[in-house]
Design an enzyme around this catalytic site. Structure first.
Site, PDB file in Angstrom:
ATOM      1  N   PHE A  12      16.194 -24.375 149.559  1.00 36.81           N
ATOM      2  CA  PHE A  12      15.041 -23.996 148.569  1.00 36.81           C
ATOM      3  C   PHE A  12      14.715 -25.445 147.919  1.00 36.81           C
ATOM      4  CE2 PHE A  12      14.883 -22.703 144.005  1.00 36.81           C
ATOM      5  CZ  PHE A  12      13.712 -22.704 143.925  1.00 36.81           C
ATOM      6  N   ASP A  32      21.085 -31.203 157.156  1.00 41.15           N
ATOM      7  CA  ASP A  32      21.468 -30.026 156.854  1.00 41.15           C
ATOM      8  C   ASP A  32      22.212 -29.458 157.866  1.00 41.15           C
ATOM      9  OD1 ASP A  32      21.174 -26.941 155.825  1.00 41.15           O
ATOM     10  OD2 ASP A  32      19.766 -28.008 154.331  1.00 41.15           O
ATOM     11  N   ASN A  33      23.061 -28.427 157.596  1.00 38.35           N
ATOM     12  CA  ASN A  33      23.871 -27.460 158.731  1.00 38.35           C
ATOM     13  C   ASN A  33      23.427 -26.076 158.739  1.00 38.35           C
ATOM     14  OD1 ASN A  33      25.091 -26.856 156.380  1.00 38.35           O
ATOM     15  ND2 ASN A  33      27.064 -26.802 157.113  1.00 38.35           N
ATOM     16  N   THR A  36      23.316 -22.314 154.368  1.00 37.30           N
ATOM     17  CA  THR A  36      22.600 -21.330 153.493  1.00 37.30           C
ATOM     18  C   THR A  36      21.241 -21.587 153.632  1.00 37.30           C
ATOM     19  OG1 THR A  36      22.870 -22.627 151.588  1.00 37.30           O
ATOM     20  CG2 THR A  36      24.468 -20.952 151.888  1.00 37.30           C
ATOM     21  N   GLY A  37      20.612 -22.636 154.129  1.00 37.44           N
ATOM     22  CA  GLY A  37      19.241 -22.877 154.228  1.00 37.44           C
ATOM     23  C   GLY A  37      18.549 -22.471 155.592  1.00 37.44           C
ATOM     24  N   GLY A 103      29.427 -43.148 150.120  1.00 37.24           N
ATOM     25  CA  GLY A 103      30.018 -44.162 150.885  1.00 37.24           C
ATOM     26  C   GLY A 103      28.735 -44.818 151.804  1.00 37.24           C
ATOM     27  N   LYS A 106      26.679 -46.747 149.298  1.00 34.01           N
ATOM     28  CA  LYS A 106      27.210 -48.215 149.107  1.00 34.01           C
ATOM     29  C   LYS A 106      26.987 -49.076 150.498  1.00 34.01           C
ATOM     30  CE  LYS A 106      31.912 -49.833 148.596  1.00 34.01           C
ATOM     31  NZ  LYS A 106      32.540 -49.676 149.997  1.00 34.01           N
ATOM     32  N   TYR A 146      33.013 -23.666 142.976  1.00 35.36           N
ATOM     33  CA  TYR A 146      31.499 -24.599 142.915  1.00 35.36           C
ATOM     34  C   TYR A 146      31.495 -25.202 141.670  1.00 35.36           C
ATOM     35  CZ  TYR A 146      26.635 -24.816 142.153  1.00 35.36           C
ATOM     36  OH  TYR A 146      25.264 -24.923 141.862  1.00 35.36           O
ATOM     37  N   ARG A 187      21.118 -14.389 144.062  1.00 38.54           N
ATOM     38  CA  ARG A 187      20.668 -14.924 142.723  1.00 38.54           C
ATOM     39  C   ARG A 187      19.607 -13.822 142.070  1.00 38.54           C
ATOM     40  NH1 ARG A 187      20.376 -21.386 143.955  1.00 38.54           N
ATOM     41  NH2 ARG A 187      19.750 -20.659 145.819  1.00 38.54           N
TER      42      ARG A 187
END
Ligand code: NAD
Ligand code: UDP
Length: 332
Positions: A12, A32-33, A36-37, A103, A106, A146, A187
């Site tokens: 979202f 993204d995997n 939830t998207g 990482g 950096k 979470y 939600r």
């Protein structure tokens, strides 16, 4: 041209942030995997030459060729239903995912922005919540996966900032809503709007006296964008301070959807925060940011979006495989 990486880009908020960065002239790589998207949130960018999407879990090693200027780390299950179904993945996205993304920052000399949350204040004993408040979190409760992952992510971000000199930002996001939320992510905003549009009673958890403060997604994204351009390393609350009880919120949804008031009470989830409202004076002072979209306007937009997209959303959700962790849990 500046090059940005956005983790959680198919979610979202991630998809709205990608749109904002492209409008500002960035080249963007989304990661993204899709746990939830939904890639459909980025379907309008299919032919956009400035945008690429990489399907990858951010908890694994991130290898991005070439230069990277800014990393926005949003990848994490974000709704209570999602993170209760995906406890280990939530801990991994917040801990290992943040470690991988820092990482990468950096290694590339890039700046890093962490999407943190008002949940780091837990069930707050101080109201409204200022950034100086350390919170009241139950580490072993169901929401701990979470809350503690995000608290660890904040600590790790500050360690990379102080120890490695990485330029970092932390945004503490308060309940944000708008188009592209998943209809059944659990939600309260999509839940109530979905129920209102389907003619079902709105499900109030507990007596509905718990409060929340809802921010429209366009306001939130502008706050994140301004923070990413600022020198500020300290956490910044971004949210809309207009606070109302969940009962008042349910009545407002019924009025805006023009349906009769039908409410049904269900048990209050464990550790559900009793009150939440951001103190946004730091965002005002350091970023010159203020929310501009009032609740009724934002909700009208969102209801309209769900009205037109709801049938698609239902088809997509039916076609989606269930979460592997949830399947594992229910079959064990
Ligand atoms: P969302 O579920 O729509 O988006 C999260 C995205 O992250 C999804 O696309 C998901 O597939 C992806 N993701 C999750 N784990 C991943 C992994 N291991 N590897 C790669 N991708 C992964 O939720 P959202 O509301 O857009 O939230 C985005 C971020 O903002 C989250 O970090 C969340 O904690 C934070 N946040 C959101 C709110 C809010 O009200 N929306 C409030 C506080 C914090
Ligand atoms: N809630 C509710 N009915 C629902 C979904 C949520 O009453 O169908 C309540 C929930 O218990 C919480 C508030 O609405 O007090 C906001 O819940 P949400 O899951 O949106 O986010 P949270 O702020 O708890 O992370």
């Amino acid at each position: 041209m500046a090059f940005a990486v956005v983790t959680g880009a198919a979610g979202f908020l991630g998809s709205h942030l990608v749109d904002r960065l492209l409008r500002a002239g960035y080249q963007v790589l989304g990661i993204d995997n899709f746990v939830t998207g939904n890639p459909n949130n980025l379907a309008h960018l299919e032919r956009e030459p400035q945008f690429d999407l990489l399907a990858q879990d951010v908890s694994e090693f991130l290898d991005i060729p070439g230069k990277v200027d800014q990393i926005f780390h949003l990848a994490s299950p974000a709704s209570p239903v999602d993170y209760l179904n995906l406890p280990i993945q939530t801990l991994k996205a917040g801990a290992l995912g943040t470690y991988r993304a820092l990482g990468l920052a950096k290694a590339k000399g890039a700046s890093f922005l962490l999407a943190s949350t008002s949940e780091i204040y837990g069930d707050p004993l101080v109201h409204p919540q200022k950034e100086e408040y350390w919170g009241n979190v139950n580490p072993i409760g169901p929401r701990g996966v979470y809350d503690e992952a995000k608290r660890f992510a904040e600590a790790l971000t500050m360690a990379y900032h102080r120890h490695h000199g990485v330029k970092t930002h932390i945004v503490r996001i308060f309940n944000t809503y708008g188009p592209r939320m998943r209809l059944h992510d659990g939600r309260v905003v999509p839940a109530f709007i979905g129920q209102a549009l389907e003619g079902k009673p709105l499900t109030i958890f507990g007596d509905g006296s718990q409060t929340r403060s809802f921010c429209y997604c366009a306001d939130l994204i502008e706050g994140i964008f301004l923070l990413s351009q600022s020198p500020s390393a300290d956490p910044v609350n971004i949210g809309n301070p207009t606070e109302l009880s969940i009962l008042e919120f349910a009545r407002l949804i019924c009025r805006l959807a023009a349906i009769p008031e039908r409410l049904e009470h269900k048990p209050l989830p464990v550790d559900d925060p009793k009150q939440r409202r951001p103190d946004i004076s730091r965002a005002g002072k350091e970023l010159g940011w203020l929310p501009r979209v009032d609740l009724e306007t934002g909700l009208r937009e969102t209801i309209e979006w769900f009205r037109t997209h709801r049938p698609d959303a239902r088809k997509e959700e039916a076609a989606k495989p269930s979460h592997p962790e949830a399947t594992e849990r229910s079959s064990s």
